[in-house]
Structure formats: C-alpha cells, structure tokens
Scaffold this motif. Structure first.
Motif, PDB file in Angstrom:
ATOM      1  N   THR A  38     -56.763  19.604 -48.813  1.00  0.00           N
ATOM      2  CA  THR A  38     -55.977  19.915 -49.952  1.00  0.00           C
ATOM      3  C   THR A  38     -56.683  18.374 -50.780  1.00  0.00           C
ATOM      4  O   THR A  38     -56.701  18.538 -52.178  1.00  0.00           O
ATOM      5  CB  THR A  38     -54.945  19.408 -49.588  1.00  0.00           C
ATOM      6  N   ARG A  55     -55.516  23.339 -59.769  1.00  0.00           N
ATOM      7  CA  ARG A  55     -54.053  23.207 -58.358  1.00  0.00           C
ATOM      8  C   ARG A  55     -53.721  22.329 -58.008  1.00  0.00           C
ATOM      9  O   ARG A  55     -53.767  20.913 -57.522  1.00  0.00           O
ATOM     10  CB  ARG A  55     -55.037  23.786 -57.260  1.00  0.00           C
ATOM     11  N   ASP A  86     -49.233  21.431 -53.774  1.00  0.00           N
ATOM     12  CA  ASP A  86     -48.358  22.333 -52.924  1.00  0.00           C
ATOM     13  C   ASP A  86     -48.632  23.614 -52.717  1.00  0.00           C
ATOM     14  O   ASP A  86     -48.136  24.344 -52.708  1.00  0.00           O
ATOM     15  CB  ASP A  86     -46.723  22.096 -54.123  1.00  0.00           C
ATOM     16  N   VAL A  87     -50.046  23.946 -54.558  1.00  0.00           N
ATOM     17  CA  VAL A  87     -49.945  25.390 -54.542  1.00  0.00           C
ATOM     18  C   VAL A  87     -51.665  25.615 -53.077  1.00  0.00           C
ATOM     19  O   VAL A  87     -51.301  26.718 -53.037  1.00  0.00           O
ATOM     20  CB  VAL A  87     -51.083  25.154 -56.088  1.00  0.00           C
ATOM     21  N   ARG A 100     -51.240  23.897 -50.635  1.00  0.00           N
ATOM     22  CA  ARG A 100     -50.630  24.172 -49.462  1.00  0.00           C
ATOM     23  C   ARG A 100     -50.129  25.513 -49.089  1.00  0.00           C
ATOM     24  O   ARG A 100     -50.913  26.095 -47.793  1.00  0.00           O
ATOM     25  CB  ARG A 100     -49.924  23.177 -48.990  1.00  0.00           C
ATOM     26  N   ALA A 101     -49.890  26.316 -50.131  1.00  0.00           N
ATOM     27  CA  ALA A 101     -48.690  27.126 -50.052  1.00  0.00           C
ATOM     28  C   ALA A 101     -49.641  28.620 -49.372  1.00  0.00           C
ATOM     29  O   ALA A 101     -50.069  28.938 -48.860  1.00  0.00           O
ATOM     30  CB  ALA A 101     -48.376  27.607 -51.243  1.00  0.00           C
ATOM     31  N   GLN A 102     -51.130  28.332 -50.591  1.00  0.00           N
ATOM     32  CA  GLN A 102     -52.712  29.177 -49.905  1.00  0.00           C
ATOM     33  C   GLN A 102     -52.845  29.019 -48.975  1.00  0.00           C
ATOM     34  O   GLN A 102     -53.335  30.441 -48.413  1.00  0.00           O
ATOM     35  CB  GLN A 102     -53.626  28.910 -51.468  1.00  0.00           C
ATOM     36  N   ARG A 117     -51.551  27.997 -46.352  1.00  0.00           N
ATOM     37  CA  ARG A 117     -50.500  29.017 -45.653  1.00  0.00           C
ATOM     38  C   ARG A 117     -49.970  30.159 -45.827  1.00  0.00           C
ATOM     39  O   ARG A 117     -50.353  30.598 -44.372  1.00  0.00           O
ATOM     40  CB  ARG A 117     -49.057  27.891 -45.878  1.00  0.00           C
ATOM     41  N   ASP A 118     -50.518  30.598 -46.185  1.00  0.00           N
ATOM     42  CA  ASP A 118     -49.626  32.009 -46.986  1.00  0.00           C
ATOM     43  C   ASP A 118     -51.713  33.233 -46.786  1.00  0.00           C
ATOM     44  O   ASP A 118     -52.038  33.911 -47.264  1.00  0.00           O
ATOM     45  CB  ASP A 118     -49.525  32.493 -48.096  1.00  0.00           C
ATOM     46  N   TRP A 156     -57.801  35.973 -48.652  1.00  0.00           N
ATOM     47  CA  TRP A 156     -56.799  37.122 -48.559  1.00  0.00           C
ATOM     48  C   TRP A 156     -57.327  38.480 -49.029  1.00  0.00           C
ATOM     49  O   TRP A 156     -58.245  38.288 -49.077  1.00  0.00           O
ATOM     50  CB  TRP A 156     -55.849  36.025 -49.708  1.00  0.00           C
TER      51      TRP A 156
END
Length: 139
Positions: A20, A33, A36-37, A39-41, A43-44, A65
């Motif tokens: 990050t 970014r 939080d964005v 970290r979400a990217q 994680r997902d 992805w």
C-alpha cells in the motif's frame, strides 16, 4: 532470477502495508487510490504474487483479477529500485501468468513504460478487436 530471492503466490505472506505504501507514493498508476482501495484490491484479488529478499522482506508484487476461467488482468507489478537487476520483474510476471492457474488465459494489462518486459511474455497491442472506455479520472 537470482536464487537468493523467492517468488511465491501465498496471499498470507503479502506485506499489505508495504505494498500500500509503495503504490500510494512511488508509482504513477496508483497515486489516486486510497489505502482502503488498495487493501480491498489486494484482499479481493484473484491471485497475488510477492517477491522476497534473502531476509524475507517483500521487495516486489503483482496482482491479478480474473473470471477464473478464461481471462485475467495483470496489475500493480513492481520491484523496489534497490532490488532491480536480479530478474524479479520477469519472475513475478512468469509466476503470475505462466506458472499458475491462468497459464492458458487471455491476459490484459496497461502500462506506460514497461512494454519491453511484457513483450517477452507475448503481450502486444490489442489490435482492431480491442476497445476501451477510459476512466473518468484520466490515466
């Protein structure tokens, strides 16, 4: 790749804070970014790959992805400046696209400055079939 380094796809090993911080401060493509964005990217992500120095510190990263069946997008590939020249960029990309579950997928990416690296893995301009709607944020 220099055999003192490791490259693996264990998501539990990713230093999310380090990734990050690097993406927010050091690369042109991710500065918009939020933490939080990012970290979400991570994680997902369908898949993440890290590069690690001999002392275990994370020195490189890539994420993707995918629909998990036919296509994937390669993103956020980097190697810290002081660890470049050891084949880590190539090792990250190879591990992500050739040595894993997406080896037969159609892969996509955007880059402003690393065309030479990605050409080595078969990436080329999209041709007449590729269309893109740019982000409202710009590049």
């Amino acid at each position: 790749m220099d055999d003192r380094y490791e490259v693996d796809d264990d998501p539990g090993r990713i230093d999310v804070d380090a990734v990050t911080a690097y993406l927010r401060a050091e690369v042109y493509w991710a500065r918009w970014r939020t933490d939080d964005v990012i970290r979400a990217q991570i994680r997902d992500a369908w898949r993440v790959v890290g590069a690690y120095a001999p002392d275990g510190a994370q020195v490189g990263f890539a994420r993707a992805w995918s629909d998990g069946h036919a296509s994937a997008y390669l993103a956020d590939v980097y190697v810290l400046d002081e660890h470049r020249g050891h084949g880590l960029g190539k090792a990250l990309v190879r591990k992500m696209i050739d040595d894993g579950p997406g080896a037969k997928f159609r892969w996509m990416l955007h880059t402003e400055d690393a065309h030479g690296l990605y050409r080595q893995f078969g990436f080329a301009p999209g041709g007449h079939m590729y269309l893109e709607r740019p982000s409202a944020r710009g590049a």
